[in-house]
Design an enzyme around this catalytic site. Structure first.
Site, mmCIF file in Angstrom:
data_model
loop_
_atom_site.group_PDB
_atom_site.id
_atom_site.type_symbol
_atom_site.label_atom_id
_atom_site.label_comp_id
_atom_site.label_asym_id
_atom_site.label_seq_id
_atom_site.Cartn_x
_atom_site.Cartn_y
_atom_site.Cartn_z
ATOM 1 N N ARG A 46 0.852 -1.199 0.000
ATOM 2 C CA ARG A 46 0.000 0.000 0.000
ATOM 3 C C ARG A 46 0.886 1.247 0.000
ATOM 4 N NH1 ARG A 46 -1.647 1.799 4.576
ATOM 5 N NH2 ARG A 46 -2.437 -0.163 5.421
ATOM 6 N N TYR A 98 -17.045 17.104 -15.132
ATOM 7 C CA TYR A 98 -17.324 15.673 -15.215
ATOM 8 C C TYR A 98 -18.366 15.306 -14.159
ATOM 9 C CZ TYR A 98 -16.666 10.650 -14.938
ATOM 10 O OH TYR A 98 -16.893 9.298 -14.923
ATOM 11 N N ASP A 170 -7.634 18.746 -13.963
ATOM 12 C CA ASP A 170 -7.950 17.413 -14.472
ATOM 13 C C ASP A 170 -7.525 17.392 -15.940
ATOM 14 O OD1 ASP A 170 -9.178 15.158 -15.603
ATOM 15 O OD2 ASP A 170 -10.849 15.219 -14.180
ATOM 16 N N LYS A 195 -8.934 6.521 -19.280
ATOM 17 C CA LYS A 195 -9.270 7.065 -20.591
ATOM 18 C C LYS A 195 -8.042 6.969 -21.508
ATOM 19 C CE LYS A 195 -13.038 7.856 -18.314
ATOM 20 N NZ LYS A 195 -13.343 9.114 -17.675
HETATM 21 C C1 PLP Z 1 -13.760 9.431 -16.342
HETATM 22 C C2 PLP Z 1 -13.344 10.714 -15.741
HETATM 23 C C3 PLP Z 1 -13.118 10.821 -14.370
HETATM 24 C C4 PLP Z 1 -13.331 9.659 -13.416
HETATM 25 O O1 PLP Z 1 -12.393 8.639 -13.614
HETATM 26 P P1 PLP Z 1 -12.688 7.069 -13.342
HETATM 27 O O2 PLP Z 1 -11.417 6.433 -13.759
HETATM 28 O O3 PLP Z 1 -13.877 6.687 -14.166
HETATM 29 O O4 PLP Z 1 -12.966 6.936 -11.891
HETATM 30 C C5 PLP Z 1 -12.686 12.050 -13.869
HETATM 31 N N1 PLP Z 1 -12.511 13.112 -14.681
HETATM 32 C C6 PLP Z 1 -12.726 13.033 -16.023
HETATM 33 C C7 PLP Z 1 -12.527 14.242 -16.872
HETATM 34 C C8 PLP Z 1 -13.152 11.839 -16.595
HETATM 35 O O5 PLP Z 1 -13.383 11.782 -17.911
#
Ligand code: PLP
Length: 386
Positions: A46, A98, A170, A195
């Protein structure tokens, strides 16, 4: 070295014993101590795992940061960042956020007394108007999704510094291949690595990169204390995906640009939202701070009745949520990704029932164009009876 080379070589020189070019998966959760008071640098997975550590060093380097942290999902990464805040703290947050991040703030962080105001983070006067004594940070998505709003990272970072606020970005939609927010003055970068970084719609992961010693220490403490860390197998799978990021992003960008241009001239389309088109209102800012464009764009059809038949008739393009993978996916934000955002806010930003979002994959652009063409023709035949 250039970023293409650093991506391709992730982990390939890190294993000194056998020289393995693909870094091994260390499933061990515990590590033997040579003697009392000594450690190999690894104690318990961890806190630190060898496979995860290679990934964490790679993302810190790619984002020009000081420390990297890998999480089980993007949401786990965001939750851990939010754990820096305490009762009474206030955040300024990008408007077209998001949906999952909005839900986390409004339905979970609110229980701990952390509040947020949603503003167009590209308007300094808006940010200034909503800043309070308890404002601690600005959370930015640029571009936002699905409306592709752009925030000038340099301008907002300078403003935030002047007021002692943290800047959290982000960077999921552009990845460090196209945009590195820390170089423009941001403090923390977060990714849903599910993604583009993973890129194949087959691994869930989140990544955080911090700038500066104090923030890096704090994030390390929270990462280990909360424990939403990425497993060794998924760390390996994510690195495997990241090695081809440069090639994939270039193809995503080329395909998305061609298709956005095609739809801009389509008689059934009212509007296309893509920062790669010179018609985008913040095209100049986008060109300044990013070396390329994402594979995602949105468009509004002229009549909401087109939406259902388009989604029913697309064949190569899958009607599915998520984004950033090699396969093309189309989604209907108002009822899917953004269902948790109240209709009033959705309509205010423009996520209405005519908006479709397209995550353009790496297929051949001609096949994508002909799939769209036949789906639009079928939809217009049904709705307009032409
Ligand atoms: C998908 C997404 C998230 C969340 O991520 P997960 O891996 O699905 O938990 C956060 N911010 C953006 C811009 C996203 O497209």
């Amino acid at each position: 070295m250039k970023i293409e080379s650093r991506l391709a070589q992730i982990g390939s020189v890190a294993e000194p014993v056998t020289g393995a070019v693909s870094y091994p998966i260390y499933n061990a959760t515990a590590f033997r101590h040579p003697k009392l008071g000594q450690s190999t640098g690894f104690d318990y997975s961890r806190s630190k795992n060898p496979t995860r550590a290679v990934l964490e060093e790679a993302i810190a380097d790619l984002e020009s940061g000081d420390a990297g942290f890998a999480f089980s999902t993007g949401m786990a990464a965001l939750q851990t960042i939010f754990a820096m805040f305490r009762q009474g703290d206030h955040l300024l947050v990008s408007l077209d956020l998001y949906g999952g991040t909005y839900r986390l703030i409004e339905q979970i962080m609110s229980r701990f007394g952390v509040t947020a105001t949603y503003v167009d983070t590209n308007q300094l006067d808006e940010l200034e108007r909503h800043r309070t004594e308890r404002t601690r940070a600005v959370l930015i998505e640029t571009p936002t999704n699905p409306l592709m709003m752009i925030t000038d990272l340099e301008q907002v970072s300078q403003w935030a510094k002047a007021h002692g606020l943290l800047v959290i970005v982000d960077n999921t939609l552009l990845t460090p291949f196209f945009q590195r927010p820390l170089e423009w003055g941001a403090d923390i970068v977060v990714h849903s690595a599910t993604k583009y970084l993973g890129g194949h719609n087959d691994v869930l992961a989140g990544l955080v990169v911090t700038k500066g010693e104090e923030l890096s220490k704090e994030m390390g403490f929270l990462h280990n204390s909360i424990g939403a860390v990425l497993g060794a197998n998924d760390s390996w799978l994510l690195m495997r995906g990241m090695k081809t990021l440069a090639l994939r992003m270039e193809r995503h960008q080329a395909n998305a640009t061609a298709i956005a241009e095609y739809l801009s001239g389509h008689p059934a389309v009212a509007e296309v939202f893509y920062p790669g088109l010179p018609s985008h209102p913040d095209y100049a800012v986008q060109c300044k701070q990013s070396s390329g464009n994402t594979g995602i764009f949105s468009f509004k059809v002229k009549d909401s009745r087109y939406v259902e038949p388009i989604l029913r008739h697309i064949r190569l393009i899958a009607f599915a949520e998520s984004l950033g993978g090699v396969e093309s996916l189309m989604t209907y934000p108002a009822v899917q990704t953004h269902a948790d955002i109240p209709e009033e806010i959705r309509n205010r930003v423009g996520v209405d029932d005519r908006l479709l979002r397209f995550s353009v994959g790496i297929e051949h652009v001609d096949d994508l164009l002909s799939d769209l063409e036949q789906a639009f023709a079928a939809a217009r035949a049904e709705v307009d009876k032409v």
